[in-house]
Structures are given as C-alpha cells and as structure tokens.
Design an enzyme around this catalytic site. Structure first.
Site, short mmCIF file in Angstrom:
data_model
loop_
_atom_site.label_atom_id
_atom_site.label_comp_id
_atom_site.label_asym_id
_atom_site.label_seq_id
_atom_site.Cartn_x
_atom_site.Cartn_y
_atom_site.Cartn_z
N GLY A 1 -22.53 3.39 -2.32
CA GLY A 1 -21.81 3.91 -3.47
C GLY A 1 -21.37 2.74 -4.59
N ASN A 2 -19.71 2.65 -4.84
CA ASN A 2 -19.68 1.89 -5.77
C ASN A 2 -19.54 0.11 -5.16
OD1 ASN A 2 -18.76 3.61 -7.80
ND2 ASN A 2 -17.07 4.36 -6.78
N VAL A 3 -19.76 0.24 -3.97
CA VAL A 3 -20.18 -1.23 -3.45
C VAL A 3 -21.36 -1.47 -3.03
CG1 VAL A 3 -19.30 -2.81 -1.40
CG2 VAL A 3 -17.64 -1.43 -2.52
N GLY A 4 -21.89 -0.37 -2.32
CA GLY A 4 -23.31 -0.69 -1.85
C GLY A 4 -24.29 -1.07 -3.19
N GLY B 1 -24.46 2.61 3.11
CA GLY B 1 -23.41 3.11 2.11
C GLY B 1 -23.95 2.72 0.76
N LYS C 1 0.89 -1.04 0.23
CA LYS C 1 0.15 -0.05 -0.01
C LYS C 1 0.80 1.36 -0.06
CE LYS C 1 -4.45 0.74 0.68
NZ LYS C 1 -5.62 -0.07 0.11
#
Ligand code: NAD
Length: 363
Positions: free
Chosen positions: A177-180, A175, A77
């Site tokens: 967003g891009n996951v939810g 949430g 990371k």
C-alpha cells in the site's frame, strides 16, 4: 473511565477528553499525551471499536515517534467511534472539529478511516489540521511516498551494519500500500531485488525478482498482486519465512510474534507498519542475530512530512528532512545496539532523552 484507561506515568497522558454530542450521536476521545516538545500531532482514527485504551497507546507511540523525528511537536491521537464507511462522515468531522476547537495543543491528522477530505473539513471549521489536500497547502504524503522513503533510508544504513549491501540484496515486502509500494520503489532503485510481496488477498514469490512496474500496474487497476502472472503464489506465513536480506512488514500489527518469529530468515527487518512485530518477538529476533529497526524510528517519514506541512514548508523540504532525520536516527540506534541495548530499548532511550530534556524547560 476505568483505572486501566487513565493510567499515568512520568510522560502522560496530559489530557483525556471524551466527547459526546447527543444531537448527532458523535462519540469520540482525544488523548493529548505529552506536549513538552510542542503542540501534539496525531491522527484521527475512525472505527466502531476504537476505545480510550487504544487511543492512549497510539498517543504515546506518537509522543515517542515525534520526539525521535526531531519535530517541534508532542504526541496525541483521537478516536472517533463510527463506521469509517458511513455516508455522513464529513458532517461528523465538522462536529468533531467544533468540539476540539479550544484544544489548541492538539493538531489532528489523518489515520485509519480518515483522509485528506476529513482534514479539510477540520481545517475549514477551526483552521488547525495536517494532511490537507494540496490545494489547501497540504503535502500529499502518501503520493510522494514519505514513509516509504524514510523506511528506505533506514535500510540504507541497517544493511551495511550487518555486512550486506543494498546492491544485489534481496527484499521481501508484506503489504503493498502507501508504505510498501514506495519502499519497494526506492530500494529497487538502489539495486535491491524484490523477491516476494503480499497484500490482503495473498502473497507471491519469484527468486529471480518481481517486476515492480507490472506490480504497480496491477494495484492501479485495483487488482491484487497475486494476479501477476509468472510468480508463485505463497501464503503469508511462507512470505515471512523466506530467506532474504531485508524484510519490510508494511501492513498489519503483530504479524511477527512469539509463535512465528523462529521461522524468520531475514537478516534485517525494518518496520514499515506500526507494531508489526510484538515486543517479545523483537527481543527474540535480536537474540537470534536479526537486526530490527523499530517502527518509531523507521516509519516516521509521514509525521515529518506533516510537521513540514504545518510549518508551511515544501515537498522538497519534507523529503530532505525525512532523509536526514532517518539516516541520523538509524545511525544513533545502531550505535546503541552495538553497545549492547536491544533495538526497542535503544529507540525508547533516544526518544525519552529528548522528551525529558524538553520537559526540563517547562515551568
Ligand atoms: P494501506 O492501506 O495503503 O496499505 C496496506 C497494505 O497492506 C495493502 O496493500 C493491503 O492489501 C495490505 N494488507 C492488509 N492486510 C494484509 C495482510 N494480512 N497481509 C498482507 N498484506 C495485507 O496502508 P499504509 O498507509 O501503507 O499503512 C500500512 C501500515 O503502516 C499501517 O500499520 C499504518 O498504520 C502504518 N503507517 C503508515 C504511514 C503512512 O504514511 N501511510 C505512516 C506510518 C505508519
């Protein structure tokens, strides 16, 4: 660097590199945690408060997640100490890229504060990045819903393990967003009913089921889910406490903790976000009979997609690999939980077995 920051264990970190460019003021840290399985893949986080300790933790999480994802990559990371909204971000990424040119065992990807345009700058400078724009051979993991697809696959196995089925089951998502959003889409297609959802502006609830198409339209217009008419507005703690078959936290870390885990009335939690449930709360939920599928198993869809992209594979191949890996891992996890392990311990055991085996092949 303090001792705390540089603490090592049998897995790593193998390298901690601090970068400072006096001309531009660039400050960054790269942590290559473990490369036994191959060159490390991990995102570049851009934040004013990112520090070595945080990057070390995130790099370890990637080592474990990548091992579980069965991709030929270790974990790493990096953290770029900067305001993610600064106007010269791309120039900064080019300087960062040149500074990591010789770190050939680290492949950067997007994370909080960075995106595909940042990765395109790195690729242009040093020819080594994932999460690229489609025109450069990238697979747009957020628009294909890579992580949400994986979360849905984990849920497909987890619910029946508790005697429930997706069809007619109730779903709560924190949430959107891009996951939810893709998680909701995939699970509603399997017959689940979305009874509550939230975003950073608030939460809504309708036991009869929320209309996904209208929610998606809301988000596409840049509105919050709370602007959908007809649903009851609730707060985030009420959302977590709703009785449901499946709760998917897909927003922030530590939203379920020792102080509120007792309120959770979901039967299954599949962790879409990173560390949405504290480790103590995970253990307490397990003791109360709530099945938790930990993040390092459940949200690996994105990194599997990145690995397929790096290997030159297609979008179709990425989804096939995500589906197969998530179903396989969830099945193995459930077997270990049934044999008496707590979910986090079971997930760590599965990941560490693979890393140890790979380390055994090293000189
Ligand atoms: P995103 O920015 O696209 O979406 C986050 C959503 O959470 C937004 O709808 C936002 O409004 C909402 N939100 C923020 N604070 C909230 C709060 N306090 N309560 C309720 N909702 C809140 O981010 P994302 O890509 O969907 O990522 C979500 C989480 O999943 C992060 O922890 C991320 O690290 C993790 N994750 C993402 C991926 C991926 O592929 N995108 C992969 C693995 C893990």
């Amino acid at each position: 660097m303090s001792d705390k920051e540089s603490r090592n264990d049998p897995f790593g970190p193998e390298k901690i590199i601090k970068i400072y460019d006096p001309r531009s003021g660039l400050r960054a840290v790269v942590v290559i945690d473990n490369t036994a399985l191959g060159p490390a893949i991990g995102g570049v986080r851009v934040a004013l408060d990112v520090d070595t300790r945080e990057v070390c933790r995130l790099a370890r999480a990637m080592t474990l997640k990548n091992a579980l994802a069965a991709i030929p990559h270790g974990g790493g990371k990096s953290g770029l100490v900067a305001d993610p909204r600064r106007s010269d971000k791309q120039a900064l990424f080019r300087i960062f890229a040149r500074a990591i040119r010789d770190l050939s065992d680290y492949i950067p990807g997007p994370d909080m504060g960075s995106d595909e345009s940042c990765m395109a700058c790195i690729q242009d400078e040093i020819g080594r990045a994932v999460g690229l724009p489609r025109v450069l051979g990238g697979i747009p993991l957020d628009s294909i819903g890579a992580t949400g697809y994986g979360v849905a696959q984990a849920a497909r196995l987890a619910l029946p393990a508790t005697g429930r089925s997706l069809s007619g089951g109730t779903l709560v998502i924190q949430g959107f967003g891009n996951v939810g959003r893709p998680t909701a889409d995939f699970l509603l297609r399997q017959g689940m009913r979305l009874i509550a959802v939230s975003d950073s502006a608030g939460a809504i609830h309708d036991p009869a089921g929320l209309p996904l198409d209208k929610l998606l339209q809301c988000k596409a217009r840049g509105q919050s889910v709370v602007e959908l008419s007809g649903a009851t507005v609730i707060n985030s703690e009420e959302l977590i406490a709703l009785p449901c078959d499946l709760l998917v936290p897909a927003a922030r870390p530590d939203v379920i903790h020792q102080g509120n885990q007792a309120n959770v009335r979901a039967k299954v939690i599949v962790e879409g976000a990173n560390i949405p449930v504290s480790e103590v709360a995970e253990s307490q939920l397990h003791q109360r009979g709530v099945l938790v599928i930990p993040d390092i198993v459940a949200n690996a869809g994105g990194v599997i997609c990145a690995a397929v992209e790096y290997a030159g594979g297609s979008e179709r191949e990425a989804l096939r690999r995500i589906g197969a890996t998530l179903r396989h891992n969830t099945k193995r996890l459930l077997e270990r939980i049934q044999s008496g392990l707590e979910p986090r311990a079971a997930a760590l055991e599965l990941a560490e077995e693979r890393i140890r085996e790979a380390m055994g092949y090293r000189r």
